[in-house]
Scaffold this active site. Structure first.
Site, PDB file in Angstrom:
ATOM      1  N   LYS A  57       0.851  -1.189   0.000  1.00  0.00           N
ATOM      2  CA  LYS A  57       0.000   0.000   0.000  1.00  0.00           C
ATOM      3  C   LYS A  57       0.883   1.234   0.000  1.00  0.00           C
ATOM      4  O   LYS A  57       1.717   1.423   0.889  1.00  0.00           O
ATOM      5  CB  LYS A  57      -0.909  -0.005   1.229  1.00  0.00           C
ATOM      6  CG  LYS A  57      -1.859   1.175   1.288  1.00  0.00           C
ATOM      7  CD  LYS A  57      -2.785   1.071   2.494  1.00  0.00           C
ATOM      8  CE  LYS A  57      -3.759   2.236   2.535  1.00  0.00           C
ATOM      9  NZ  LYS A  57      -4.684   2.151   3.688  1.00  0.00           N
ATOM     10  N   ASP A 114     -13.906   5.270   9.961  1.00  0.00           N
ATOM     11  CA  ASP A 114     -14.296   5.150   8.546  1.00  0.00           C
ATOM     12  C   ASP A 114     -14.731   3.709   8.275  1.00  0.00           C
ATOM     13  O   ASP A 114     -14.346   3.098   7.282  1.00  0.00           O
ATOM     14  CB  ASP A 114     -13.121   5.543   7.652  1.00  0.00           C
ATOM     15  CG  ASP A 114     -13.575   5.826   6.205  1.00  0.00           C
ATOM     16  OD1 ASP A 114     -14.791   5.988   5.990  1.00  0.00           O
ATOM     17  OD2 ASP A 114     -12.716   5.876   5.318  1.00  0.00           O
TER      18      ASP A 114
END
Length: 463
Positions: free
Chosen positions: A114, A223
């Site tokens: 990532k 989130d």
């Protein structure tokens, strides 16, 4: 990376260091940090510019800025040296904050890399929506590379801590700069699932149970939606993407927890027609059992600095209370002494004046005799010894307070050399900054002349 040489990475590292305090790093500063032979740094910069790894500007002064491609190569080189990443594949995901790439390690196992991409045009409000710097600090001049690095460090710390505690998260492998390497999860993103074959309620309850479990350990995802949840083949819930986690002590903790619960309920009601929706509350349904937010320094928790400040304030309060008690004791003693003096004065008034005169004469004689005895007892030897002792204590205090001397009064050569080096370095830095300022002034003058020429109409050399 096979066509890059060590000097190229050395120049990129120097550019990275220079961009800590500059949006556009001056060329002279990059050359000074890289310390390559004369002309070698500029040649490497020109090669990197041709490959579009860096950007060149020559407005106020001559300088370069780094792009994310160069930052990616620096991180990949460090990871390849460790053996964490030996091969890179295709991009399997792209979001507003990061890119997901499939890679392999030295054993041939598939992993996920990532790469944080903060500063994209689609998500430049990161300073308002993410507390990467901690304690609500906003972005004030820091580069996007620095914020991406903070985001990767924070996510790796959260992932490692949650994995060690038994939470369903990917296994963290390694990280460097803005890159996080983790295991490949064999599952499907919740947003990509259209039908669960009757397991909607089970998955929904597992998601809520995971949120409550996180809150019991002192963390809120912030989130928790269908884009950050993966479902395996046996309908287990895997949580991903959590650099925005906050503590349950955060001032907006209740609001963030309720928002995550509501978003999850809206998705399952809209996509899978789930009718029985649950709405757990942070204040009523969560009982804190652990403090993972303190271990990972989550945003909103009580920091060590704040704890020290609180302890200092408590000590000050205790000292104030002790001082007040001492003052009260002193006032009580003063009042007692005053009462005894007044009682003695009252008694003396009733005594015979002749007796009082005799007592005063006896007291005067005793005082005169006491003074003579004291002066006779103080010898010259004691006075000299006391003077020497005071001088010796003063010399010891001077030696202790003087960093140029060691405990026995000998000159501390290491400290003196260190101070001399710092003075010389400070003078060199001052001269270098003076030259940089002169070059920037020349660049501004050049820019002003170009602007005047551009704004001038019907300009001719023969007018």
């Amino acid at each position: 990376m096979r066509f890059f040489e060590d000097e190229d990475f050395r120049v990129l590292t120097a550019l990275e260091m220079a961009m800590r305090n500059h949006d556009v790093a001056p060329t002279a500063l990059v050359e000074r940090i890289a310390q390559l032979p004369r002309g070698g740094c500029r040649k490497r910069l020109q090669d990197l510019l041709k490959r579009k790894f860096i950007h060149h500007e020559n407005t106020a002064y001559d300088g370069y800025s780094m792009k994310y491609a160069a930052y990616d190569f620096l991180a990949l080189r460090a990871l390849s040296k460790r053996g964490t990443v030996t091969g890179a594949g295709s991009r399997i995901g792209c979001g507003k904050e990061s890119d997901i790439i499939l890679v392999q390690d030295e054993n041939g196992n598939d992993c996920v890399m990532k790469l944080q991409r903060l500063g994209r045009c689609s998500f430049r409000s990161v300073s308002r929506n993410r507390d990467y710097k901690g304690n609500g600090k906003t972005r004030r001049g820091e580069s996007w590379f620095y914020l991406s690095r903070l985001a990767a460090q924070k996510e790796f710390a959260f992932m490692k801590m949650l994995y060690d505690e038994g939470f369903p998260v990917p296994k963290p492998i390694d990280h460097n700069r803005h890159v996080v390497v983790m295991e490949l999860v064999k599952g499907t993103l919740l947003n990509h699932i259209q039908d669960m074959a009757g397991h909607e309620h089970k998955v929904y309850e597992r998601c809520l149970a995971l949120m409550v479990r996180l809150a019991e350990h002192g963390l809120i995802h912030g989130d928790f939606n269908e884009f950050n949840i993966m479902i395996t083949d046996d309908f287990r819930v895997i949580m991903i993407d959590f650099p925005q986690m906050v503590s349950t002590d955060h001032r907006n903790a209740v609001e963030l927890f309720d928002r995550d619960v509501q978003n999850l309920a809206n998705f399952f009601s809209r996509r899978f027609r789930v009718e029985t929706l649950l709405h757990p509350s942070l204040e009523k349904d969560v009982e804190r059992t652990a403090a993972l937010d303190r271990q990972a320094f989550a945003s909103g928790f009580f920091t060590k600095k704040q704890q020290m400040e609180l302890e200092a304030m408590l000590e000050e309060e205790v000292d104030k209370e002790e001082d007040e008690e001492d003052e009260e004791d002193e006032t009580n003693d003063d009042t007692q002494e005053a009462t005894t003096e007044t009682s003695v004065a009252v008694k003396s008034r009733h005594e015979d004046p002749a007796k009082e005169a005799v007592k005063e004469d006896n007291a005067g004689d005793e005082e005169d005799g006491g003074e003579e005895d004291d002066t006779d007892s103080m010898s010259e030897t004691d006075t000299i010894a006391e003077t020497k002792r005071q001088r010796l204590n003063q010399v010891r205090r001077d030696v202790k307070d003087n960093p140029n001397l060691v405990g026995n009064g000998v000159i501390n050569m290491e400290y003196v050399k260190k101070r001399m080096k710092s003075v010389v370095k400070r003078s060199e830095d001052r001269e270098f900054n003076r030259n940089m300022h002169r070059n920037s002034q020349k660049g501004r003058a050049k820019e002003r002349i170009q602007r005047e020429l551009k704004n001038t109409k019907d300009f001719s050399l023969f007018d």
